[in-house]
Design a protein around this motif. Structure first.
Motif: not given
Ligand code: SF4
Ligand code: SF4
Lengths: 353, 187
Positions: A114-120
């Motif tokens: 799954r794609s994830f968001v980290s630090g914008g």
């Protein structure tokens, strides 16, 4: 991540890309290597044999024979690298790479988590980010290139058995590609997009909304065609060791042979990844709506390994087809079936709108 | 004479091919699972150096020259086995020996040299059949191999000790009774 990137004088995006490439290709290659062993042990167990279980690290640590991979690698590496006198030298050298590279490259598009968001910033777990405009067409195109590996290997070794194997394999690959592509097209149609990420999200997390339930006919066609594409046993016309010695890799030895073998297994990995993505929801975890990244990766890996195992399993169950049977199955069964599949889905879609 | 081969009519289910393949896969999976949960030692394969096959009764393996309890050889050097051997691989040289002293005049015969060329032996068991004294047996050892030809020439002491370890007997390398020189009868 950012700190490491600045340490290596790279932008974070570039570092992430490099990391992904390394992880994906190293992962697929080591999985392929492990599957050479799984194939041998699995086939042995299916046939009530024992299989390679004696290779041991330092002559002592016998991890159920897993050291066999290492032993084989070392053996292959130190073998004499022979080329037949009348071979076309340049192509003979090139052929293993031509077989190996497309087999690995197909994997680049597949989201393994799954794609994830980290630090914008959004991180996508596939080498080629979604929305690149190639989508699922890319592995199909690359898969078409795999013919060259086999054919060039066969042609360059200047051996009648080889060329027979190469010709048969390329004919099989080309004719099954049509049925396969049509099966995939009907997925594009029902999904409304051809990006793997879209296909996965469209399938949802419930097993009965996956494409395998929606398009069982398409799945059967695609699955069968994948066997023809990877040149594995019910359709292994490239090798056919009981008929044409060892087919296209008759003349190959040492590392070249091992590359060809590894190409076959990498192809198998890519094929099972494609099956998992297209028909079994990719990284979707069954019954879990919002899986964590780790869970989705694990789930994808499990699906991948399972389908790779199915490849092994079918190989040791079904005998090889005769060549005319193969052609008949390809043109008279698989192609019409995939067309029917396409038309039926088109009709359903036109009715529901 | 011709034989009429009956062609099997396949049902439509079999002709779809998918169903028979699934049946076949069930069979292979059954084998796989069964083997997966059987420890390696209990599967069909005999893992040779670790496990050895128990040979059946009547197996003809490596020979043993039998001995009496005191270690004397049972063979009386009658040459029957040498005569019977179809491969001509036994060669015997006889000698006389005695417990008694010469003046008592009682003598017996035994082989001084008893050689079997194991490279030529075909393990037919004829020597065992021919022996009137039950002195030569073909038993169950099948691991007769060596690195050079010379070590495949089994002599008298090799043959007497072939199964010493297996039977828990002592290895012997000497006759309990010494040889006496041939008595010359002085008229
Ligand atoms: S087994 Fe047969 S071939 Fe071997 S020594 Fe005896 S008689 Fe000769
Ligand atoms: S082994 Fe038996 S047959 Fe052979 S010489 Fe001795 S007694 Fe005679």
């Amino acid at each position: 991540m950012d700190k490491l990137a600045s340490l290596l004088h790279l932008t974070p995006a570039l570092l992430w890309m490099a990391l992904k490439v390394i992880i994906v290709f190293a992962g697929v290659m080591s999985l392929a290597a492990i599957f050479t062993w799984v194939e041998r042990r699995g086939s042995a167990m299916i046939q009530d044999r024992i299989g390679p279980n004696r290779a041991a690290l330092f002559g002592k640590i016998r991890i159920i024979g897993l050291a066999q991979i290492l032993a084989d690698g070392i053996k292959m590496f130190f073998k004499e690298d022979l080329a037949p006198t009348d071979a076309n030298r340049n192509l003979f050298w090139l052929a293993p790479f031509l077989a190996f590279v497309p087999a690995l490259m197909g994997f680049a598009i597949i989201p393994f988590g799954r794609s994830f968001v980290s630090g914008g910033q959004t991180y996508h777990l596939s080498v080629l980010d979604p929305g690149n405009g190639m989508g699922m067409l890319y592995p199909l195109a690359i898969g078409g290139m795999a013919v060259y590996g086999v054919l060039v290997a066969a042609w360059s070794s200047n051996n009648k058995w080889s060329i027979l194997g190469g010709m048969r394999a390329s004919a099989a690959m080309v004719s099954y590609e049509i049925g396969m592509s049509l099966a995939v097209v009907s997925i594009f149609m029902t999904t409304g997009g051809y990006d793997p990420a879209e296909i996965i999200t469209a399938q949802g997390h419930l097993p009965w909304t996956w494409n395998i339930v929606r398009q069982p006919l398409g799945f059967i066609v695609f699955f069968t065609c994948m066997f023809a594409e990877t040149n594995r046993l019910p359709f292994d016309f490239a090798e056919g060791e009981s008929e044409i010695v060892a087919g296209f890799n008759t003349e190959f030895g040492s590392m070249k042979y091992s590359l060809l073998a590894l190409a076959e297994y990498s192809h198998m990995m890519t094929a099972s990844a494609l099956i998992a993505t297209l028909y079994f929801g990719g990284w979707q975890v069954p019954f879990v709506k919002d899986p964590t990244v780790l869970m989705s990766v694990a789930c994808f890996l499990m699906k991948l390994v399972f389908f790779a195992w199915v490849f092994v399993w079918i190989r040791w169950t079904v005998p090889r087809f005769r060549y005319d049977q193969l052609m008949k199955l390809g043109w008279k069964r698989m192609l019409p079936l995939s067309m029917v599949n396409l038309v039926v889905h088109a009709w359903f879609m036109s009715q529901s709108h | 004479m011709g034989v009429i081969v009956k062609k099997v009519e396949l049902s439509w289910l079999d002709r779809t091919y998918v169903w028979p393949v699934m049946k076949g896969m069930a069979i292979t999976f059954d084998h796989f699972i069964r083997n997966l949960f059987t420890p390696t030692a209990k599967r069909y394969t005999i893992q040779y150096p670790d496990m050895k096959k128990e040979m059946p009764e009547g197996y003809r393996g490596l020979h043993e020259l039998k001995r009496f309890e005191d270690g004397a050889i049972k063979c009386v050097a009658c040459f029957m086995c040498q005569e019977a051997c179809p491969a001509r691989c036994i060669s015997i040289e006889a000698e006389e020996f005695s417990d008694l002293n010469i003046t008592q005049g009682f003598e017996e015969k035994r082989p001084a040299i008893f050689k079997i060329d194991m490279l030529r032996c075909i393990y037919c068991g004829m020597c065992e059949e021919a022996c009137p004294k039950d002195a030569i047996w073909l038993r169950k050892d099948y691991e007769v191999a060596a690195y050079d030809r010379l070590s495949m020439q089994y002599g008298k002491w090799d043959l007497m000790n072939t199964y010493a370890a297996a039977d828990g007997k002592e290895r012997i390398s000497q006759d309990p009774t010494p040889t006496v020189p041939r008595r010359t009868i002085v008229m």
